[in-house]
Design a protein around this motif. Structure first.
Motif, PDB file in Angstrom:
ATOM      1  N   LEU A   9      -8.731  -4.277 -25.958  1.00 39.50           N
ATOM      2  CA  LEU A   9      -7.440  -4.921 -25.739  1.00 39.50           C
ATOM      3  C   LEU A   9      -6.352  -4.277 -26.582  1.00 39.50           C
ATOM      4  CD1 LEU A   9      -5.804  -7.010 -24.279  1.00 39.50           C
ATOM      5  CD2 LEU A   9      -6.499  -8.705 -25.991  1.00 39.50           C
ATOM      6  N   LEU A  10      -6.677  -3.871 -27.801  1.00 45.56           N
ATOM      7  CA  LEU A  10      -5.710  -3.126 -28.608  1.00 45.56           C
ATOM      8  C   LEU A  10      -5.252  -1.865 -27.881  1.00 45.56           C
ATOM      9  CD1 LEU A  10      -7.371  -3.451 -32.131  1.00 45.56           C
ATOM     10  CD2 LEU A  10      -5.026  -4.153 -31.585  1.00 45.56           C
ATOM     11  N   VAL A  11      -6.208  -1.108 -27.357  1.00 47.73           N
ATOM     12  CA  VAL A  11      -5.873   0.110 -26.617  1.00 47.73           C
ATOM     13  C   VAL A  11      -5.020  -0.228 -25.405  1.00 47.73           C
ATOM     14  CG1 VAL A  11      -6.837   1.990 -25.236  1.00 47.73           C
ATOM     15  CG2 VAL A  11      -7.853   1.418 -27.446  1.00 47.73           C
ATOM     16  N   ARG A  12      -5.401  -1.260 -24.665  1.00 48.19           N
ATOM     17  CA  ARG A  12      -4.642  -1.662 -23.481  1.00 48.19           C
ATOM     18  C   ARG A  12      -3.172  -1.940 -23.808  1.00 48.19           C
ATOM     19  NH1 ARG A  12      -4.419  -4.983 -18.891  1.00 48.19           N
ATOM     20  NH2 ARG A  12      -5.300  -3.143 -17.888  1.00 48.19           N
ATOM     21  N   ARG A  13      -2.940  -2.714 -24.869  1.00 51.35           N
ATOM     22  CA  ARG A  13      -1.566  -3.073 -25.213  1.00 51.35           C
ATOM     23  C   ARG A  13      -0.793  -1.857 -25.736  1.00 51.35           C
ATOM     24  NH1 ARG A  13      -0.564  -5.733 -21.857  1.00 51.35           N
ATOM     25  NH2 ARG A  13       1.519  -5.492 -22.754  1.00 51.35           N
ATOM     26  N   LEU A  14      -1.454  -0.958 -26.432  1.00 50.59           N
ATOM     27  CA  LEU A  14      -0.790   0.256 -26.913  1.00 50.59           C
ATOM     28  C   LEU A  14      -0.423   1.173 -25.754  1.00 50.59           C
ATOM     29  CD1 LEU A  14      -3.021   0.921 -30.035  1.00 50.59           C
ATOM     30  CD2 LEU A  14      -0.642   0.131 -30.055  1.00 50.59           C
ATOM     31  N   VAL A  15      -1.329   1.333 -24.796  1.00 54.13           N
ATOM     32  CA  VAL A  15      -1.025   2.146 -23.611  1.00 54.13           C
ATOM     33  C   VAL A  15       0.135   1.540 -22.840  1.00 54.13           C
ATOM     34  CG1 VAL A  15      -1.922   2.917 -21.374  1.00 54.13           C
ATOM     35  CG2 VAL A  15      -3.342   3.112 -23.416  1.00 54.13           C
ATOM     36  N   ALA A  16       0.223   0.221 -22.824  1.00 52.32           N
ATOM     37  CA  ALA A  16       1.301  -0.463 -22.111  1.00 52.32           C
ATOM     38  C   ALA A  16       2.644  -0.367 -22.831  1.00 52.32           C
ATOM     39  CB  ALA A  16       0.928  -1.928 -21.897  1.00 52.32           C
ATOM     40  N   GLY A  17       2.638   0.150 -24.068  1.00 51.92           N
ATOM     41  CA  GLY A  17       3.893   0.360 -24.783  1.00 51.92           C
ATOM     42  C   GLY A  17       4.143  -0.557 -25.956  1.00 51.92           C
ATOM     43  N   ASP A  18       3.213  -1.478 -26.252  1.00 53.62           N
ATOM     44  CA  ASP A  18       3.377  -2.342 -27.414  1.00 53.62           C
ATOM     45  C   ASP A  18       3.226  -1.531 -28.698  1.00 53.62           C
ATOM     46  OD1 ASP A  18       3.540  -4.418 -25.634  1.00 53.62           O
ATOM     47  OD2 ASP A  18       1.676  -5.398 -26.255  1.00 53.62           O
ATOM     48  N   GLY A  19       3.869  -1.995 -29.758  1.00 57.44           N
ATOM     49  CA  GLY A  19       3.624  -1.433 -31.073  1.00 57.44           C
ATOM     50  C   GLY A  19       2.312  -1.949 -31.636  1.00 57.44           C
ATOM     51  N   LEU A  20       1.904  -1.398 -32.773  1.00 54.86           N
ATOM     52  CA  LEU A  20       0.624  -1.770 -33.362  1.00 54.86           C
ATOM     53  C   LEU A  20       0.562  -3.247 -33.741  1.00 54.86           C
ATOM     54  CD1 LEU A  20       0.114   1.422 -35.508  1.00 54.86           C
ATOM     55  CD2 LEU A  20      -1.492   0.610 -33.777  1.00 54.86           C
ATOM     56  N   ASP A  21       1.642  -3.762 -34.310  1.00 53.94           N
ATOM     57  CA  ASP A  21       1.624  -5.171 -34.710  1.00 53.94           C
ATOM     58  C   ASP A  21       1.531  -6.092 -33.506  1.00 53.94           C
ATOM     59  OD1 ASP A  21       1.694  -5.483 -37.610  1.00 53.94           O
ATOM     60  OD2 ASP A  21       3.587  -4.400 -37.524  1.00 53.94           O
ATOM     61  N   ALA A  22       2.297  -5.799 -32.465  1.00 52.93           N
ATOM     62  CA  ALA A  22       2.247  -6.630 -31.263  1.00 52.93           C
ATOM     63  C   ALA A  22       0.873  -6.550 -30.602  1.00 52.93           C
ATOM     64  CB  ALA A  22       3.337  -6.207 -30.281  1.00 52.93           C
ATOM     65  N   ALA A  23       0.290  -5.348 -30.557  1.00 54.95           N
ATOM     66  CA  ALA A  23      -1.048  -5.200 -29.987  1.00 54.95           C
ATOM     67  C   ALA A  23      -2.072  -5.990 -30.791  1.00 54.95           C
ATOM     68  CB  ALA A  23      -1.433  -3.723 -29.935  1.00 54.95           C
ATOM     69  N   LEU A  24      -1.933  -5.964 -32.116  1.00 54.99           N
ATOM     70  CA  LEU A  24      -2.853  -6.715 -32.966  1.00 54.99           C
ATOM     71  C   LEU A  24      -2.687  -8.210 -32.745  1.00 54.99           C
ATOM     72  CD1 LEU A  24      -5.018  -6.663 -35.117  1.00 54.99           C
ATOM     73  CD2 LEU A  24      -3.232  -6.426 -36.856  1.00 54.99           C
ATOM     74  N   ASP A  25      -1.447  -8.680 -32.576  1.00 54.84           N
ATOM     75  CA  ASP A  25      -1.226 -10.099 -32.270  1.00 54.84           C
ATOM     76  C   ASP A  25      -1.949 -10.491 -30.984  1.00 54.84           C
ATOM     77  OD1 ASP A  25       0.363 -10.560 -34.493  1.00 54.84           O
ATOM     78  OD2 ASP A  25       2.246 -10.235 -33.418  1.00 54.84           O
ATOM     79  N   ALA A  26      -1.871  -9.639 -29.971  1.00 54.10           N
ATOM     80  CA  ALA A  26      -2.531  -9.938 -28.695  1.00 54.10           C
ATOM     81  C   ALA A  26      -4.041  -9.999 -28.857  1.00 54.10           C
ATOM     82  CB  ALA A  26      -2.145  -8.886 -27.653  1.00 54.10           C
ATOM     83  N   ALA A  27      -4.601  -9.073 -29.626  1.00 59.18           N
ATOM     84  CA  ALA A  27      -6.047  -9.071 -29.836  1.00 59.18           C
ATOM     85  C   ALA A  27      -6.488 -10.309 -30.605  1.00 59.18           C
ATOM     86  CB  ALA A  27      -6.456  -7.806 -30.572  1.00 59.18           C
TER      87      ALA A  27
END
Length: 364
Positions: A206-224
């Motif tokens: 999910l971290l990879v998914r959100r990063l590929v979608a354009g999220d920053g690291l903090d936002a991707a971590l929040d999603a995970a």
């Protein structure tokens, strides 16, 4: 399913960056995997590992199994393109892992395989494959574990986390965030039965998914973290990721902070170390700094380096990878060909109609 050219180009850059970045981190960390921090510093200096010890930049089972994950996804996509219906990747990925298992016992291609990946000599090299993966896949190969069935062990080793990034490379029109997490969790469970081994793998995807979608690291971590909290048994993984975030916000990056997160031999520690290094050096021009931080510790350096490379490659794309480190990586051309096939598979309506496609990726 087609995307416009600009979206496709950006997606391709991130897919290639994720897979090659992971292989780069793997190759950088592999030679020091069993060394202490003191020994690494004595050999490489206080800045840690910043160059390949071997000019061949050899990868390990981490990269091998990651590529077999991609191959399984591509075969599942072939089946979907030919037969219709929903994408069903986990059984196809299980079959792909069995193909990897057989390469580990063959020494070199001997024919009899379908598809193209098993015919690559370099993927038959045995690079200290994890005992948990080998044992679980042996059970499946002997018919004691059904196709797609979870392993019976209670292992939470990092062998699931280190191969889970490809699920996150599925574009948003092909799978939801929930599906990406669940499929990666289930695929890790094919060899690693502990909830933490599975859930940390889902979080990685999910971290990879959100990063590929354009999220920053903090936002991707929040999603995970949000996804983890909805699942029983998440506490170890959640605690480890929160510790990584706190460590990155607290003082100068360093190996001592890495080692406070663990050694990386188990799933949540490997992911936490990779996330910490990525948060500590988040900029595109800090890729080498992040990887050096991720691999310079007394633990599973190739796996922590691989996952860190996956994350930053997905975030920044292929152009951010240091050329002097990325170009020599073993199997680079095959890896990038596989990345491009993944892009083709999920940005065209019927990849199976392309000449030779079903020879390369027969239906699962």
């Amino acid at each position: 399913m087609a995307q416009d050219g600009g979206d496709r180009a950006g997606y391709r850059a991130r897919v290639r960056g994720c897979l090659l970045g992971g292989a780069l981190g793997d190759a950088l960390g592999a030679p020091v995997e069993f060394d202490t921090l003191g020994a690494i510093r004595a050999a490489h200096g206080p800045a840690g590992v910043r160059s390949h010890a071997d000019p061949r930049a050899l990868v390990t089972d981490d990269t091998q199994m990651t590529l077999w994950t991609v191959e399984g996804l591509l075969r599942a996509r072939s089946r979907q393109a030919v037969r219709g219906g929903q994408l069903a990747p986990v059984p196809a990925v299980h079959d792909a892992y069995l193909r990897w298992y057989h390469t580990q016992h063959s020494g070199a291609p001997a024919g009899g395989y379908d598809g193209w990946l098993a015919g690559r000599d370099w993927l038959h090299a045995r690079r200290a494959p994890g005992n948990t993966c080998l044992t679980a896949l042996s059970e499946a190969a002997r018919g004691h574990q059904a196709r797609g069935e979870a392993a019976a062990n209670a292992s939470k080793g990092c062998g699931g986390v280190m191969r889970s990034a490809p699920f996150g490379l599925l574009p948003e029109h092909a799978a939801t965030d929930e599906q990406v997490f669940t499929w990666a969790e289930q695929a890790a469970g094919l060899t690693h039965g502990h909830p933490t081994g599975r859930l940390a793998s889902g979080a990685t995807a999910l971290l990879v998914r959100r990063l590929v979608a354009g999220d920053g690291l903090d936002a991707a971590l929040d999603a995970a973290l949000a996804a983890l909290r909805t699942r029983p048994g998440h506490e170890e993984t959640t605690k480890a990721l929160l510790a990584a975030r706190d460590a990155a916000a607290d003082g100068e990056p360093g190996a001592e902070a890495v080692e406070s997160l663990g050694a990386g031999w188990v799933a949540e520690e490997a992911l936490a170390i990779a996330v910490y290094a990525a948060l500590a050096h988040p900029a595109p021009d800090e890729f080498a700094d992040a990887l050096a931080l991720a691999v310079t510790h007394s633990g599973d350096s190739d796996s922590t380096g691989a996952v860190c490379g996956n994350l930053l490659g997905a975030r920044h794309g292929e152009a951010a990878l240091p050329r002097t480190l990325a170009d020599p990586v073993e199997g680079r051309d095959d890896l990038l060909a596989l990345a491009d096939d993944l892009v083709t598979a999920f940005t065209t309506e019927d990849p199976a109609a392309a000449p030779g496609w079903l020879d390369r990726y027969p239906q699962a």
